[in-house]
Design a protein around this motif. Structure first.
Motif, PDB file in Angstrom:
ATOM      1  N   SER A   1      62.973 -40.106 -16.533  1.00 56.86           N
ATOM      2  CA  SER A   1      62.849 -39.448 -15.244  1.00 56.86           C
ATOM      3  C   SER A   1      63.678 -40.348 -14.248  1.00 56.86           C
ATOM      4  O   SER A   1      63.796 -41.370 -14.176  1.00 56.86           O
ATOM      5  CB  SER A   1      61.419 -39.724 -14.822  1.00 56.86           C
ATOM      6  OG  SER A   1      60.972 -40.914 -14.716  1.00 56.86           O
TER       7      SER A   1
ATOM      8  N   ILE B   1      64.140 -34.875 -14.355  1.00 53.99           N
ATOM      9  CA  ILE B   1      63.459 -35.238 -15.768  1.00 53.99           C
ATOM     10  C   ILE B   1      64.573 -34.875 -16.903  1.00 53.99           C
ATOM     11  O   ILE B   1      64.689 -33.515 -16.982  1.00 53.99           O
ATOM     12  CB  ILE B   1      61.901 -34.730 -16.003  1.00 53.99           C
ATOM     13  CG1 ILE B   1      61.351 -35.153 -14.760  1.00 53.99           C
ATOM     14  CG2 ILE B   1      61.415 -35.331 -17.216  1.00 53.99           C
ATOM     15  CD1 ILE B   1      60.280 -36.100 -14.774  1.00 53.99           C
TER      16      ILE B   1
ATOM     17  N   GLY C   1      60.355 -36.635  -9.232  1.00 53.82           N
ATOM     18  CA  GLY C   1      59.750 -36.651 -10.485  1.00 53.82           C
ATOM     19  C   GLY C   1      60.088 -37.919 -11.267  1.00 53.82           C
ATOM     20  O   GLY C   1      61.032 -38.662 -11.187  1.00 53.82           O
TER      21      GLY C   1
ATOM     22  N   ILE D   1      55.859 -39.606 -16.806  1.00 55.46           N
ATOM     23  CA  ILE D   1      55.949 -38.738 -17.816  1.00 55.46           C
ATOM     24  C   ILE D   1      54.977 -39.133 -18.984  1.00 55.46           C
ATOM     25  O   ILE D   1      54.863 -40.351 -19.191  1.00 55.46           O
ATOM     26  CB  ILE D   1      57.289 -38.638 -18.491  1.00 55.46           C
ATOM     27  CG1 ILE D   1      58.613 -39.321 -17.589  1.00 55.46           C
ATOM     28  CG2 ILE D   1      57.701 -37.418 -19.037  1.00 55.46           C
ATOM     29  CD1 ILE D   1      59.700 -39.535 -18.244  1.00 55.46           C
TER      30      ILE D   1
ATOM     31  N   ALA E   1      54.614 -34.077 -16.737  1.00 48.60           N
ATOM     32  CA  ALA E   1      55.505 -34.792 -15.756  1.00 48.60           C
ATOM     33  C   ALA E   1      54.885 -34.684 -14.423  1.00 48.60           C
ATOM     34  O   ALA E   1      54.013 -33.786 -14.121  1.00 48.60           O
ATOM     35  CB  ALA E   1      56.781 -34.317 -15.669  1.00 48.60           C
TER      36      ALA E   1
ATOM     37  N   THR F   1      51.749 -31.837 -10.678  1.00 47.63           N
ATOM     38  CA  THR F   1      52.343 -32.213 -12.303  1.00 47.63           C
ATOM     39  C   THR F   1      53.010 -30.935 -12.777  1.00 47.63           C
ATOM     40  O   THR F   1      53.029 -29.829 -12.130  1.00 47.63           O
ATOM     41  CB  THR F   1      51.094 -32.426 -13.036  1.00 47.63           C
ATOM     42  OG1 THR F   1      50.213 -31.467 -13.141  1.00 47.63           O
ATOM     43  CG2 THR F   1      50.365 -33.636 -12.660  1.00 47.63           C
TER      44      THR F   1
ATOM     45  N   CYS G   1      59.999 -25.316 -18.136  1.00 48.77           N
ATOM     46  CA  CYS G   1      59.263 -26.501 -17.209  1.00 48.77           C
ATOM     47  C   CYS G   1      58.476 -25.638 -16.220  1.00 48.77           C
ATOM     48  O   CYS G   1      59.151 -24.660 -15.411  1.00 48.77           O
ATOM     49  CB  CYS G   1      60.460 -27.275 -16.467  1.00 48.77           C
ATOM     50  SG  CYS G   1      59.193 -28.509 -15.420  1.00 48.77           S
TER      51      CYS G   1
END
Lengths: 378, 382
Positions: A299, A306, A325, A328, A339, A346, A356
């Motif tokens: 990250s 990330i 971010g 992880i 993450a 999150t 994501c």
């Protein structure tokens, strides 16, 4: 006592008032831990109050353990009955609790002439826990050894074989500790100031946890001596993946991720492509392997990214844009990661599918999540 | 009394401050959030305008002042060594003061040519381990090896012996008042000459040459290795401002002041021998004020005005900087005595509180109003 150290009384006072606020029922929290679905991370509310938060991947907050000041990472005992929340560098406290329900067990204060650097690791039998510490008087790194069966008393000290030890992990053999020596000297009266950048020598040190004996030491090539080795992840076969924070000029494109195979002389640097290096803005805040061991997530809160790399090919496969971010953790799936963001909330990453998505959770979105996420069941 | 003025009065009251500010800021965030979201419409052109003005009116002129001061210092070192005496020593010390002033006026600018070849560390490696500079300088003098002063060798030598802190040891430490040996003089002139070259190179690289950092700021983009966008370059200036404030409080003041008067550590004061601890703070602060207000062109504060998200913010910060500089100037030097004198210490505590307050306003209001992030994790170094 040094100005930044918390008095033992203050710690205990805080502990006394620190009944964890359960948000899932204790029974539900325990069920989540048993199924390996509970995660721990330090966090802060908008008013600055810091906690260890326990939460599920789908966004339910199980409980919060109040902390006297900002924390950093955690270690969970192999049997999953104890979690230690370490304070943020230069830290002077650690809070021990039962990760199954958030019940506070013990608080420990740092020796006056040492400071916690924010990470630690348990021995396989869960009895001893090793904390990365700064011996700022002698200007050397050490690991403080604490006995979980004796009220987490400090029973020994090992050399970290470098300056500024940060994250450490136990190797699969159960006796070797891999320690990231960031190389940066600091002292508590200048808490965040780096004192030796021009001469820093970061290393990844392997040592025998029983006597502190140095078993091996990995350095970066000389031209990368400004890349501070900070975080690592260890695979079941002993492959170590580690990540750096570059202290040199902005705009220098240097590798920040590497692996070291057991017995290899030199680390393998993840050197390309340029765009991937650039996205990290010279700074990696945490590193975690997925459940399969084939994917490594790193990250960069600075880059708001990330990044997931395929370990075998040393190529990036997916980058998720997450503002601030940093935390992880692996989920159960190959290429799957959870993450967290310092802004709040999150995210769930599926590196293989290249997806994501934010986890919809007002409770988690209301908290600023700190550097590291650790599974509640080791 | 207007409300903003009341807020500023509170700035001067340490105890009530943090809570009052926090409470006020959160209320402001809650009630103004929809407005600010609509109002934050700063575009690349807004950031670019500020960046270009800061390079032209803040960065380059300040580095030019430093280059001139270093050249004058080099000349003064030459005159002192040609004819050592009380007069030439006093002149050299004055030139050194001007050079330190000039450095304190650019120390916050952490990016650009000063980052290359370890220049910032070579010019001013501070703070570092206790007594390390005096020790390294002492060892160099004891060895008296002319080869150690050869130009190429010296440039690559320890940062501890290359910069202004080493010169301070030579000008105020042991043996400073005695007639200097040939080697001591050679070291003095080598340090001065080396710094003169670095300062000149920094000015040149900001204005052209191979690196041309002004162009780097002026032309952000995907192929620019430093800045992909104008906003990123503005963020670098904003970080200079924020970290500059933090360096003053966390390195220059807090360790010396300690948590209480009993825990003060006067020995940790910076530049104690020439009695400049507070002077460094004031020059630092005025430079940061210049970065915020602009110096003949728009500064970072201009973005707060243009965003329109928080109309009271710009005047509030402007006044906060003015009051903080006033506080710093109002402390009777030296700092090492002020922190252990119950009367004078109050002003030091007040200065620390005001620095915290400015940082708090920058985090909670300036950052959201201008879209320049200060991350919870991003500024961290963990």
């Amino acid at each position: 006592m040094a100005p930044f150290a918390l008095s033992r009384r203050r710690l205990l006072g805080l502990a006394a008032g620190a009944a964890a606020a359960p948000l899932l029922s204790p029974r539900a929290a325990r069920a989540e831990t048993r199924s390996g679905r509970l995660y721990l991370s330090c966090c802060a509310a908008d008013d600055g109050q810091c906690f260890t938060g326990a939460f599920t991947a789908d966004g339910r907050l199980a409980y919060r353990v109040p902390l006297p000041e900002r924390g950093h990472s955690l270690a969970v005992s192999p049997d999953g009955s104890r979690a230690v929340q370490f304070s943020r560098r230069p830290g002077s406290f650690a809070v021990v609790f039962d990760p199954r329900d958030g019940r506070l067990v013990e608080t420990l204060a740092c020796r006056d002439d040492r400071r916690f650097n924010g990470h630690g690791a348990f021995a396989p039998d869960g009895r001893l826990v090793y904390l990365s510490e700064n011996d700022f008087v002698a200007e050397r790194g050490v690991l403080g050894v604490y006995d979980a069966r004796d009220g987490f008393r400090r029973v020994a000290e090992l050399p970290s074989h470098g300056i500024g030890p940060h994250e450490l992990r136990l190797m699969p053999d159960g006796t070797t500790l891999a320690v990231c020596n960031g190389g940066i000297q600091t002292r508590p009266d200048l808490p965040r100031i780096k004192l030796n950048i021009p001469t820093m020598e970061p290393s990844l040190a392997y040592l025998d946890r029983r006597d502190g004996r140095l078993l091996g030491k990995v350095h970066l090539p000389a031209e990368l001596h400004l890349a501070s080795i900070r975080h690592l992840a260890v695979r079941a076969d002993g492959l170590v993946a580690f990540a750096m924070q570059y202290q040199g000029p902005r705009g220098d494109l240097v590798p920040l991720v590497a692996t070291h195979a057991a017995g290899a002389r030199a680390p393998r640097l993840f050197e390309a492509p340029e765009a991937a290096l650039r996205a990290l803005e010279g700074y990696v805040g945490s590193a975690t392997l997925d459940a399969s061991g084939e994917f490594l997530a790193v990250s960069s809160p600075r880059g708001g990214a990330i990044q997931v790399w395929e370990v075998e090919s040393a190529r990036p496969v997916f980058t998720a844009a997450i503002a601030d971010g940093c935390g992880i953790a692996a989920t159960g799936a190959a290429g799957g990661f959870l993450a967290s963001s310092g802004v709040g909330g999150t995210f769930l990453l599926e590196a293989v599918a290249g997806r994501c998505r934010p986890v919809a959770s007002p409770a988690l979105e209301a908290l600023h999540w700190d550097h590291h996420i650790v599974p509640a069941a080791a | 009394m207007s409300r903003s003025l009341q807020t500023l009065r509170r700035l001067a009251l340490p105890a009530a401050l943090a809570a009052a500010l926090l409470a006020g800021l959160q209320a402001a965030r809650a009630t103004e959030a929809p407005v600010s979201l609509a109002a934050v419409a700063l575009g690349e052109a807004d950031y670019q305008r500020v960046n270009d003005a800061l390079v032209q009116h803040h960065v380059v002129p300040r580095y030019q002042v430093m280059a001139a001061a270093m050249a004058a210092l080099d000349a003064a070192a030459g005159r002192y060594c040609a004819a050592p005496g009380a007069g030439t020593l006093a002149a050299l010390r004055a030139a050194d003061e001007a050079a330190v002033d000039a450095w304190m006026g650019v120390q916050h600018l952490h990016f650009g040519p000063v980052e290359l070849f370890m220049r910032s560390y070579r010019l001013y490696f501070w703070p570092q381990g206790r007594g390390r500079i005096a020790q390294a300088t002492g060892e160099l003098l004891a060895a008296a090896d002319p080869a150690s002063l050869e130009e190429q060798h010296f440039r690559n030598a320890s940062t501890a012996i290359q910069g202004l802190p080493a010169l301070e040891v030579l000008l105020y430490g042991e043996g400073a008042e005695e007639t200097p040996s040939a080697f001591r003089c050679a070291l003095l002139t080598r340090i001065a000459c080396n710094m003169k070259a670095m300062a000149a190179d920094i000015v040149e690289e900001w204005q052209g040459g191979k690196i041309d950092f002004a162009r780097t700021v002026a032309e952000p983009g995907p192929d620019n290795p430093y800045f992909e966008s104008a906003e990123e370059a503005t963020l670098a200036f904003f970080q200079s401002l924020y970290n500059g404030l933090e360096l003053i409080s966390d390195a220059r003041l807090k360790p010396v002041a300690g948590a209480s008067i009993e825990k003060a550590k006067p020995a940790l004061a910076e530049s104690r021998a020439p009695g400049r601890s507070l002077r460094n703070v004031v020059v630092n602060l005025e430079a940061l004020q210049g970065l915020y207000e602009g110096e003949g062109g728009p500064g970072l504060g201009d973005l707060a005005v243009r965003s329109g998200a928080d109309p009271k913010l710009e005047p509030l910060l402007r006044k906060a900087f003015r009051l903080t500089v006033e506080t710093a100037k109002g402390i009777e030097p030296p700092l090492a005595e002020a922190v252990v004198d119950p009367k004078r210490r109050k002003a030091v505590d007040k200065l620390l509180t005001q620095l915290v307050a400015i940082k708090q306003i920058l985090r909670s209001r300036f950052s959201p109003a201008t879209g320049l992030p200060i991350g919870f994790n991003a500024m961290d170094g963990d």
